[in-house]
Design a protein around this motif. Structure first.
Motif, PDB file in Angstrom:
ATOM      1  N   GLY A   1     -18.664  38.437  22.856  1.00 11.77           N
ATOM      2  CA  GLY A   1     -17.680  38.332  21.753  1.00 11.77           C
ATOM      3  C   GLY A   1     -17.862  37.287  20.700  1.00 11.77           C
ATOM      4  N   LEU A   8     -18.921  40.665  17.780  1.00 11.66           N
ATOM      5  CA  LEU A   8     -17.955  40.974  16.878  1.00 11.66           C
ATOM      6  C   LEU A   8     -18.349  41.798  15.687  1.00 11.66           C
ATOM      7  N   LEU A  61     -14.639  45.302  23.939  1.00 10.50           N
ATOM      8  CA  LEU A  61     -15.112  44.083  23.942  1.00 10.50           C
ATOM      9  C   LEU A  61     -15.205  43.101  24.909  1.00 10.50           C
ATOM     10  N   SER A 100     -15.766  39.697  27.036  1.00  8.80           N
ATOM     11  CA  SER A 100     -16.613  38.601  26.967  1.00  8.80           C
ATOM     12  C   SER A 100     -15.955  37.366  28.196  1.00  8.80           C
ATOM     13  N   PRO A 114     -12.948  35.492  22.425  1.00  8.17           N
ATOM     14  CA  PRO A 114     -14.029  35.353  21.493  1.00  8.17           C
ATOM     15  C   PRO A 114     -14.185  34.237  20.515  1.00  8.17           C
ATOM     16  N   SER A 167     -16.912  31.464  21.676  1.00 10.20           N
ATOM     17  CA  SER A 167     -18.154  31.795  21.765  1.00 10.20           C
ATOM     18  C   SER A 167     -19.040  30.743  21.238  1.00 10.20           C
ATOM     19  N   PHE A 172     -13.662  37.120  14.078  1.00 12.92           N
ATOM     20  CA  PHE A 172     -12.780  37.187  15.112  1.00 12.92           C
ATOM     21  C   PHE A 172     -11.325  37.765  14.463  1.00 12.92           C
ATOM     22  N   SER A 177     -11.441  40.936  12.837  1.00 12.01           N
ATOM     23  CA  SER A 177     -11.723  42.321  13.926  1.00 12.01           C
ATOM     24  C   SER A 177     -10.287  42.517  14.492  1.00 12.01           C
ATOM     25  N   ARG A 229      -9.882  44.439  23.330  1.00 14.55           N
ATOM     26  CA  ARG A 229     -10.479  43.221  24.102  1.00 14.55           C
ATOM     27  C   ARG A 229     -10.359  42.974  25.557  1.00 14.55           C
ATOM     28  N   ASP A 247     -10.646  39.776  27.227  1.00 11.73           N
ATOM     29  CA  ASP A 247     -10.982  38.456  27.241  1.00 11.73           C
ATOM     30  C   ASP A 247     -10.939  37.749  28.441  1.00 11.73           C
TER      31      ASP A 247
END
Lengths: 252, 588
Positions: free
Chosen positions: B13, B18, B35, B37, B41, B44, B141, B144, B152, B154
């Motif tokens: 992410g 993204l 997504l 990650s 995100p 990152s 981010f 998005s 997501r 996460d």
């Protein structure tokens, strides 16, 4: 900076959801030098003493926002807080206040992330300009109006500091109100009207009681208290202007 | 095991992931995107990029110049058709980010500003003070969030790819908070997992930069390309490896040795200039500057610090006002981590591993040789960096190729269906069983931190700034040993919830594989080019035999097999790579 190695006691709050009924403290003795951060102390414990200790970290250079902890009761980024400043006393490390604990020092960030997603934190335009027409103009003075509020790293230290958030988890809180202000104050944005309901809501700016501790603990000088205050003014104006303009003030 | 079905799974992410996600959502809002990650995100590693992002914008500049700088900067190991596509699309992406709210630094008239960067022949690096990656990542981010088709995951740790009928059809992931397994079934998968700098001891990278995506693709037979080219950034803090941006030199900073001498003039980078001058002195490319440091250290002309040898980066002459405006983060980092006030004192700096030029082999559309699998950003080797990446080309790469990966994966997902669910789930379960076996292992003798540190040390020793056949062989041997020892790593923590010891151990498995790809690609490249410099009899570039991409193929039973692929040369034939005064002569 010296090479001298000393030892310090780090007392860490432990909690494992599969095993523990309640959190408890565990102490470790860690060697350190003048440039050893609290994060490096925790990493030493993890690598050398106890592989089960759990905490978040990533960039170790104060920009990713992962490693916030309570250090002796104050919210800090553990990567830019140094053991030398606590020696010869022991130092106590706990998860950030006001958030549920997932495990040990890792807290549940979902409330923060949901709030972030709720306030439309992106540029809203009535009409998009095609890329072929290039960038929008924005003078350094216009940039300066929101720049500081765009510097938030989402570390959530300000939530751990905010007594209002502690009392009322529905309160939008400092970082989210700063982010909202960041977009409202951007000369390219036309979405203020869509965001004002969040500002005006009881859990928006009016949830803040002006303690200002959020700005004190902010590691990036975002000064969220300032953003909240500017929005109290905006919110008041919005309220009064609503009686004067058929469209609502935020559109003007 | 939970099963989630989606159209496209993106692993990673950061900036590339993204950008890919947004591209898919804009291409077709009906496509479902997952997504995935291992961090939220905005944590990152894109966040730590400082200096800026390339894009031709001034009257003095041209696509042709950006192309030439990139190809010669890469010591001709770049695929020129892909570089063409890249330079043509950078500016559009920078403009797109501007429309999405990126707080680019501005000129007085309101236009975006650009600064000089190493190896670039004119100012073309867009910047947001010295926190460009941070602002690009948060902009992407936050933008998005507009797209409801993006779901997501996460803090889900991607464990293994699922491949069936020769197509990548999903990923098995661990929900970190609970330790529960998820099979995310997808019609196309994009890897955007970043680099692998953490396989070295001293590096500028975040703890999460562990090459997982490279390792995942590699184990399914996708070659890792040009892995011997590992970039040492010339200016990082000794000890911690924290990055001190090239932007410091772009703004006019000097590098001096212990005698206060601007030593770069001794390494074909002169003449000495006082103002930032393209491709000259401190604005030479990163490989040359890191190599110059190595020589200074050999000559005993570096400064001793408690954390190792260093040279001094002087910014004092830029003045407080400019430092606060252009380099506020550097000022903060120097103060926090070294107690240095940049207005009054120099910053001690030294080279540290920064970037993996190579990565997952993919073509100019980001498609890997495995159908349905795409790769973008640092984890990929799309062919633009060659043997040495120029600063500010990687942030631009994230956006240009992130977008492209999104578009191509979207198209692929529409024309392909998943295989029989039972077959896919069987594979997912096998992956789960492997990870569970690691968790439940008993009587292992090794500690994860010990194996990790020995790996990072041997990589530094054998495959550093300068290399020898013997040194690389010793590293290859050591990695064989570590791979063996890895299979008896014993966890102290056998629980499920947020077990970072478990996840770190899985990462280490991928890191050892990636290290082997790097070391074996290096020892087989019997020439010197860009960031791969040998001190033995192979000290010169050898276009006859090695103007080729090296490709490492995974071998479950031993070291990787290395073979080679062609480099696409379209309009700029290989020539001598020159900087400083010599570059001016060549251009004239």
């Amino acid at each position: 900076m010296t090479e001298q190695r000393r030892e310090i006691e780090i007392e860490v709050l432990r909690y494992h959801p599969e095993k523990d009924k309640a959190p408890y403290y565990q102490s470790y003795t860690v060697p350190f030098s003048d440039d050893t951060s609290v994060l490096q102390g925790l990493q030493y414990i993890k690598d050398q003493l106890d592989g089960s200790l759990t905490f978040r970290w990533s960039c170790r250079m104060a920009v990713c926002g992962s490693c916030g902890k309570m250090v002796d009761g104050i919210p800090h980024l553990s990567c830019k807080t140094f053991l030398r400043d606590y020696y010869p006393r022991k130092v106590r490390v706990e998860p950030l206040n006001h958030f549920p604990i997932v495990r040990d020092l890792a807290v549940d960030q979902s409330d923060f992330l949901q709030k972030l997603a709720s306030i439309k934190p992106y540029i809203i335009r009535k009409k998009e300009k095609p890329l072929s027409e290039g960038t929008y103009l924005q003078t350094p003075a216009e940039l300066a109006r929101y720049k500081q509020f765009s510097s938030c790293i989402n570390c959530m230290l300000c939530y751990a500091a905010c007594p209002q958030y502690g009392l009322n988890p529905k309160f939008a809180g400092p970082a989210i109100l700063s982010l909202l202000h960041r977009y409202n104050a951007d000369s390219r944005d036309e979405g203020k009207a869509e965001r004002m309901p969040f500002v005006n809501a009881e859990d928006g700016v009016w949830g803040c009681t002006l303690v200002g501790y959020c700005s004190e603990v902010c590691p990036k000088k975002v000064d969220p208290a300032n953003a909240v205050n500017q929005n109290k003014v905006n919110s008041t104006m919005d309220y009064f202007l609503r009686f004067m303009s058929p469209r609502g003030a935020a559109n003007s | 095991m939970e099963i989630v079905k989606t159209d496209i799974a993106i692993i990673g992410g950061g900036g590339a992931g993204l950008r890919a996600a947004i591209a898919i959502a804009e291409t077709d809002p009906k496509l479902e995107i997952a997504l995935i990650s291992k961090v939220v995100p905005m944590r990152s590693h894109t966040v730590a990029a400082e200096g800026g992002s390339a894009g031709v914008i001034t009257d003095k500049d041209s696509l042709e110049l950006h192309f030439k700088d990139t190809v010669s900067g890469g010591d001709w190991l770049c695929d020129q058709d892909v570089v063409d596509y890249f330079v043509e699309h950078c500016t559009e992406e920078m403009t797109q980010l501007e429309h999405w709210g990126c707080p680019w630094s501005r000129q007085d008239d309101g236009h975006t500003n650009v600064r000089n960067f190493g190896g670039m022949s004119t100012a073309r690096t867009w910047f947001a003070a010295d926190k460009t990656g941070f602002h690009m990542l948060h902009t992407l981010f936050q933008t998005s969030i507009k797209y409801p088709s993006l779901k997501r995951f996460d803090e889900y740790f991607a464990l293994e790819l699922v491949v069936e009928e020769g197509r990548c059809q999903g990923v098995v992931a661990i929900e970190m908070a609970t330790g529960d397994f998820y099979f995310i079934q997808a019609k196309a998968v994009i890897l955007a997992t970043g680099g692998a700098g953490r396989v070295y001891m001293q590096n500028t990278n975040a703890g999460i930069v562990t090459g997982d995506g490279m390792g995942m693709a590699y184990r399914h037979g996708v070659p890792l390309q040009d892995m011997e080219f590992v970039q040492y950034h010339p200016t990082a803090l000794p000890g911690s490896g924290i990055l001190i941006t090239e932007g410091c030199r772009g703004e006019g900073g000097y590098l001096v040795n212990k005698d206060g001498y601007r030593y770069l003039q001794d390494y074909n980078l002169g003449p000495v200039v006082t103002e930032p001058t393209p491709k000259t002195m401190e604005l030479g490319p990163r490989d040359r500057l890191s190599q110059a440091f190595w020589h200074e250290e050999q000559k005993g002309r570096t400064v001793e610090t408690p954390l190792g040898h260093a040279v001094h980066l002087q910014l004092m002459h830029l003045g407080e006002k400019k430092l606060m405006e252009r380099l506020p983060f550097i000022s903060e980092l120097a103060k926090t981590f070294l107690g240095v006030d940049v207005v009054r004192e120099p910053i001690p700096v030294r080279p540290a591993v920064h970037y993996t030029m190579g990565g997952i082999q993919c073509d100019g559309t980001t498609a890997t040789p495995l159908a349905g699998l795409y790769a973008c950003g640092e984890c990929s080797s799309v062919g633009i960096h060659g043997a040495n990446r120029l600063g500010s080309n990687s942030l631009a790469e994230l956006t240009v190729f992130g977008k492209l990966a999104g578009e191509h994966a979207a198209a692929f997902s529409k024309s392909n269906h998943n295989s029989d669910a039972g077959l896919l789930e069987k594979q997912a379960k096998d992956a789960m069983d492997r990870a569970t076996a690691l968790l439940n292992r008993e009587n292992g003798k090794e500690r994860v931190a010990v194996v990790r540190d020995e790996m990072a040390t041997t990589m530094e020793e054998g495959t550093g700034i300068y290399r020898t056949g013997d040194g690389m062989q010793a590293t290859c041997d050591k990695l064989d040993e570590l791979r063996e020892r890895y299979s008896s790593v014993q966890l102290q923590d056998r629980s499920r919830a947020f077990n970072t010891e478990w996840l770190t151990t899985i990462e280490l498995g991928y890191m050892i594989d990636v290290s082997q790809a790097m070391a074996h690609s290096a020892i087989n490249r019997k020439e010197s080019r860009g960031a791969h410099q040998r001190l033995d009899e192979f000290g010169e570039r050898d276009d006859k035999n090695f103007l080729k991409h090296s490709r490492a193929h995974y071998n479950a039973d031993g070291p990787p097999r290395i073979d080679y692929g062609d480099v696409t040369i379209t309009k700029l034939p290989p020539a001598e790579r020159v900087y400083g005064g010599a570059a001016k002569k060549t251009a004239a």
